[in-house]
Design a protein around this motif. Structure first.
Motif, PDB file in Angstrom:
ATOM      1  N   SER A  46     -23.493 -50.540 -12.382  1.00 31.17           N
ATOM      2  CA  SER A  46     -22.151 -50.934 -11.997  1.00 31.17           C
ATOM      3  C   SER A  46     -21.222 -50.914 -13.211  1.00 31.17           C
ATOM      4  N   GLY A  47     -20.058 -50.330 -13.051  1.00 26.15           N
ATOM      5  CA  GLY A  47     -19.097 -50.263 -14.147  1.00 26.15           C
ATOM      6  C   GLY A  47     -19.307 -49.083 -15.067  1.00 26.15           C
ATOM      7  N   LYS A  50     -18.601 -44.382 -12.317  1.00 23.32           N
ATOM      8  CA  LYS A  50     -18.851 -43.456 -11.206  1.00 23.32           C
ATOM      9  C   LYS A  50     -17.618 -43.287 -10.325  1.00 23.32           C
ATOM     10  N   SER A  51     -17.021 -44.422  -9.961  1.00 25.57           N
ATOM     11  CA  SER A  51     -15.852 -44.320  -9.081  1.00 25.57           C
ATOM     12  C   SER A  51     -14.671 -43.691  -9.802  1.00 25.57           C
ATOM     13  N   THR A  52     -14.586 -43.921 -11.096  1.00 28.31           N
ATOM     14  CA  THR A  52     -13.515 -43.289 -11.861  1.00 28.31           C
ATOM     15  C   THR A  52     -13.689 -41.780 -11.876  1.00 28.31           C
TER      16      THR A  52
HETATM   17  N1  LIG Z   1      -7.782 -49.496 -12.002  1.00 29.49           N
HETATM   18  C1  LIG Z   1      -8.492 -49.943 -13.059  1.00 29.49           C
HETATM   19  N2  LIG Z   1      -7.861 -50.585 -14.061  1.00 29.49           N
HETATM   20  C2  LIG Z   1      -8.557 -51.040 -15.117  1.00 29.49           C
HETATM   21  N3  LIG Z   1      -9.874 -50.895 -15.279  1.00 29.49           N
HETATM   22  C3  LIG Z   1     -10.563 -50.269 -14.321  1.00 29.49           C
HETATM   23  C4  LIG Z   1      -9.903 -49.771 -13.140  1.00 29.49           C
HETATM   24  N4  LIG Z   1     -10.828 -49.203 -12.358  1.00 29.49           N
HETATM   25  C5  LIG Z   1     -12.009 -49.328 -12.993  1.00 29.49           C
HETATM   26  N5  LIG Z   1     -11.859 -49.974 -14.172  1.00 29.49           N
HETATM   27  C6  LIG Z   1     -12.915 -50.252 -15.147  1.00 29.49           C
HETATM   28  O1  LIG Z   1     -13.490 -49.037 -15.521  1.00 29.49           O
HETATM   29  C7  LIG Z   1     -14.906 -49.164 -15.607  1.00 29.49           C
HETATM   30  C8  LIG Z   1     -15.552 -48.181 -14.686  1.00 29.49           C
HETATM   31  O2  LIG Z   1     -15.254 -48.553 -13.357  1.00 29.49           O
HETATM   32  P1  LIG Z   1     -15.771 -47.743 -12.096  1.00 29.49           P
HETATM   33  O3  LIG Z   1     -15.136 -48.355 -10.889  1.00 29.49           O
HETATM   34  O4  LIG Z   1     -15.531 -46.313 -12.328  1.00 29.49           O
HETATM   35  O5  LIG Z   1     -17.319 -48.085 -12.116  1.00 29.49           O
HETATM   36  P2  LIG Z   1     -18.469 -47.770 -11.067  1.00 29.49           P
HETATM   37  O6  LIG Z   1     -19.525 -47.055 -11.810  1.00 29.49           O
HETATM   38  O7  LIG Z   1     -17.897 -47.119  -9.866  1.00 29.49           O
HETATM   39  O8  LIG Z   1     -18.981 -49.213 -10.693  1.00 29.49           O
HETATM   40  P3  LIG Z   1     -19.586 -49.743  -9.311  1.00 29.49           P
HETATM   41  O9  LIG Z   1     -20.969 -49.238  -9.235  1.00 29.49           O
HETATM   42  O10 LIG Z   1     -19.544 -51.223  -9.479  1.00 29.49           O
HETATM   43  O11 LIG Z   1     -18.695 -49.239  -8.222  1.00 29.49           O
HETATM   44  C9  LIG Z   1     -15.235 -50.597 -15.287  1.00 29.49           C
HETATM   45  O12 LIG Z   1     -15.380 -51.286 -16.496  1.00 29.49           O
HETATM   46  C10 LIG Z   1     -14.021 -51.081 -14.540  1.00 29.49           C
HETATM   47  O13 LIG Z   1     -13.843 -52.445 -14.781  1.00 29.49           O
END
Ligand SMILES: Nc1ncnc2c1ncn2[C@@H]1O[C@H](COP(=O)(O)OP(=O)(O)OP(=O)(O)O)[C@@H](O)[C@H]1O
Ligand SMILES: [Mg+2]
Lengths: 262, 365
Positions: A46-47, A50-52
């Motif tokens: 998590s974090g 991936k979603s980014t």
């Molecule tokens: N809109 C935003 N503004 C600021 N920070 C962000 C934003 N979106 C994501 N982050 C930060 O960027 C990092 C990556 O986030 P992301 O959502 O891409 O992770 P993830 O791998 O999808 O996590 P998860 O498995 O929990 O969905 C995290 O530290 C998150 O807190």
């Protein structure tokens, strides 16, 4: 992979969010390729970004550095996807479509789902009026939604039906790449299998490339051909699914696999 | 990262005639409760209504004779028990000496009481019925309030949407700060400031008091409309700015939530035009909590009218209530308060209706 023609080429992608608490480096120097019809999984804790990555590939987030190129058959040439804007970007969006984690949250609560399936057809000029409605109904049928069900509002559907509707909507614009952010983690196990099989069938019928994010390594093993492992915004391991899951080389991947097996 | 949509947290309002009947009965109960409460409070408040009998406003030196006061107290049951007084007020039986014969009255001029929507006559001017005076006052307050509400929405919604779209930008931050400042400025302070700046002692651009010029009777249609607008401008501004700030803030919040939702992301990813994404998909969802806001805003504005109308000397309901309080005119105080309560309840009913109308989940339940 290299033997097949790539649909997506990502080079040196980087994204830093500026937050009140300071900059967050969500992606750093991410590079990979995806072939036509290939199924690639992205895993990571998590974090890890991936979603980014998903949002950057959907051109919903503008990367700070790097480029993404897309070469859909429909366009007939390589598109500089990450630097497109305005009309051009809007037109090219039909080739890359998303499916998100929470199907209810991804459907506009105020519109019947059939309208959601129809909209991309109209917007991208693929069909109009009655023809668009007929195509939308056919798409819904393909994912297993009857016309009466498709005429309902999202809150009147089950989660599984809603995710089917999202899939139909994503398929409507005849995309060549689907980007899926944990498409099954909101569903229970039985539904997961149904949705995955559906996804498989649709992808195979269309030579559709899939890039999907998942926490579920069993699912990854079942669906993906290749895997990328992200850790704090960086790709730490990439390779064929058997190799990465059965004989992980990077410590972080090993930790993920171990955590999953518990 | 899934955004929990607040709308989904709402329970579904039960449909059907029984629910309607229940909500109507509840509202009648609340209304009667308010009437008891206000009745007790004004009777408990210090001051004697009979002191101002036959005395004009502001004419503090004159005091009614003892005889007149005694007659007045008897006529209005002011020395009877509070329960008897309330039952008298509630109706339908007039318990006063001139009231219903069953209760020892002469029956010459019985009134119907609250249950017959009879608010009685003013204490100070016994020939004037409170209802007819109230109607005149409402004709001032209701249009002013309506203009203020419409204006607040017309300005606040586009502003809130613009801020949400440019979230975190200099524009958004400047606007948000300004709105917060507006929201925290007390209305009386703003009213006095505006009067100082634009009134006779300042720029002398606008008239300050009343609704019409003293020579308005001789004006033509256009001139008198202009005159009215010039008089109403500052009061409307004072009634609007707080609501505007509030609505704009709510709009911004609701729009940000909608713009961050996955269905808006999906809509963007579909290649829709930005205006379609913003209005068709995000706004159509954000607007519905804003509309239900209107119902709860209305009573606040009616309450605020007491202050605005008193400061600007407008002959509205708010000022009527204020005058009634000053003179301990129980009938006026009761009537104005109950009308406000009625408006509040109507506002809430309107919220519910809008809620049901705009939310497909409720409408089809
Ligand atoms: N809109 C935003 N503004 C600021 N920070 C962000 C934003 N979106 C994501 N982050 C930060 O960027 C990092 C990556 O986030 P992301 O959502 O891409 O992770 P993830 O791998 O999808 O996590 P998860 O498995 O929990 O969905 C995290 O530290 C998150 O807190
Ligand atoms: Mg995520």
């Amino acid at each position: 992979m290299s033997s097949r023609e790539p649909i997506l080429v990502v080079e040196g992608l980087a994204k830093t969010y500026r937050t009140a608490a300071g900059p967050v480096e969500a992606l750093r120097d991410v590079s990979f390729e995806l072939a036509r019809g290939e199924r690639l999984a992205v895993v990571g804790e998590s974090g890890s970004g991936k979603s980014t990555l998903v949002r950057a590939l959907l051109a919903l987030v503008r990367p700070d550095a790097g480029r993404v190129r897309l070469s859909p058959r429909g366009a007939g040439r390589m598109l500089e996807w990450s630097s497109l804007a305005g009309r051009e970007l809007a037109r090219a969006r039909r080739y890359v479509q998303p499916v998100f984690q929470d199907p209810m949250a991804s459907l506009n609560p105020r519109r019947p789902v059939i309208a959601a399936v129809e909209e991309p057809l109209v917007v991208h000029g693929l069909a109009r009026g009655d023809a668009a409605r007929a195509r939308a109904i056919a798409l819904c049928a393909e994912v297993g939604l009857e016309p009466a069900t498709a005429a309902r509002f999202p809150h009147e559907l089950s989660l599984g039906q809603a995710q089917r509707a999202c899939l139909a909507r994503a398929l409507a614009s005849e995309p060549e790449l689907l980007v899926l952010d944990e498409p099954t983690s909101a569903l229970d196990v039985g539904l997961q299998a149904q949705i995955v099989n559906l996804l498989f069938a649709s992808a195979r019928a269309r030579e559709l490339a899939l890039l999907f994010v998942s926490h579920d390594l069993d699912l990854v093993g079942h669906v993906a051909e290749r895997v990328l492992v992200l850790e704090r915004g960086r790709i730490v391991e990439a390779g064929a699914v058997e190799q990465v899951l059965d004989a992980p080389r990077h410590e972080h991947t090993r930790a993920l696999v171990r955590a999953w097996q518990l | 990262m899934v955004q929990g949509s607040s709308q989904r947290a709402f329970g579904v309002a039960g449909g059907g005639a029984r629910a309607l009947a229940r909500s109507v009965l509840t509202r009648i109960g609340v209304f009667l409760g308010v009437s008891v409460l206000v009745f007790c409070v004004i009777h408990a408040a210090p001051g004697d209504p009979s002191l101002s009998v036959g005395v004009d406003v502001g004419d503090a030196v004159a005091v009614a004779s003892d005889g007149a006061r005694a007659r007045f107290r008897a006529e209005h049951l002011l020395d009877a028990s509070l329960v008897r007084q309330y039952l008298h007020y509630l109706g339908p039986f007039d318990l006063s000496p001139r009231g219903h014969p069953w209760f020892g009255g002469t029956g010459e001029d019985p009134w119907g009481g609250l249950v017959c929507f009879d608010f009685g006559h003013e204490f100070r001017r016994p020939t004037i019925s409170v209802s007819s005076e109230l109607a005149k006052r409402l004709a001032v307050t209701v249009p002013l309030t309506a203009v203020a509400v419409l204006l607040a929405y017309a300005l606040a919604v586009p502003l809130g949407v613009a801020c949400a779209r440019r979230r975190g930008s200099a524009f958004d931050r400047a606007t948000s700060t300004l709105l917060l400042a507006c929201f925290s400025v007390p209305a009386y302070w703003a009213a006095l400031l505006l009067m100082l700046v634009f009134g006779a002692r300042g720029l002398d651009w606008l008239p300050m008091l009343g609704l019409h010029d003293k020579d308005a009777a001789e004006f033509g249609a256009f001139a008198s409309a202009l005159d009215l607008a010039r008089h109403a401008l500052l009061p409307v501004v004072v009634m609007t700015y707080g609501a505007l700030a509030y609505i704009a803030r709510q709009t911004r919040g609701a729009m940000i939530e909608a713009l961050e939702s996955d269905y808006v992301r999906a809509a963007r990813a579909r290649g829709l035009a930005e205006t379609r994404v913003v209005w068709r998909h995000a706004f159509s969802n954000a607007v519905f909590p804003l509309l239900t806001l209107a119902g709860s805003l209305l009573p606040a504005l009616v309450g605020g009218s007491v202050l605005v109308e008193s400061i600007f000397e407008l002959p509205g309901v708010g000022r009527y209530a204020y005058e009634g309080f000053l003179q301990r005119d129980y009938n006026v105080v009761m009537a104005t308060t109950l009308v406000s309560a009625l408006m509040t309840l109507a506002g809430l009913a309107l919220s519910d209706a809008l809620y049901a109308w705009f939310d497909p989940r409720v409408r089809r339940a």
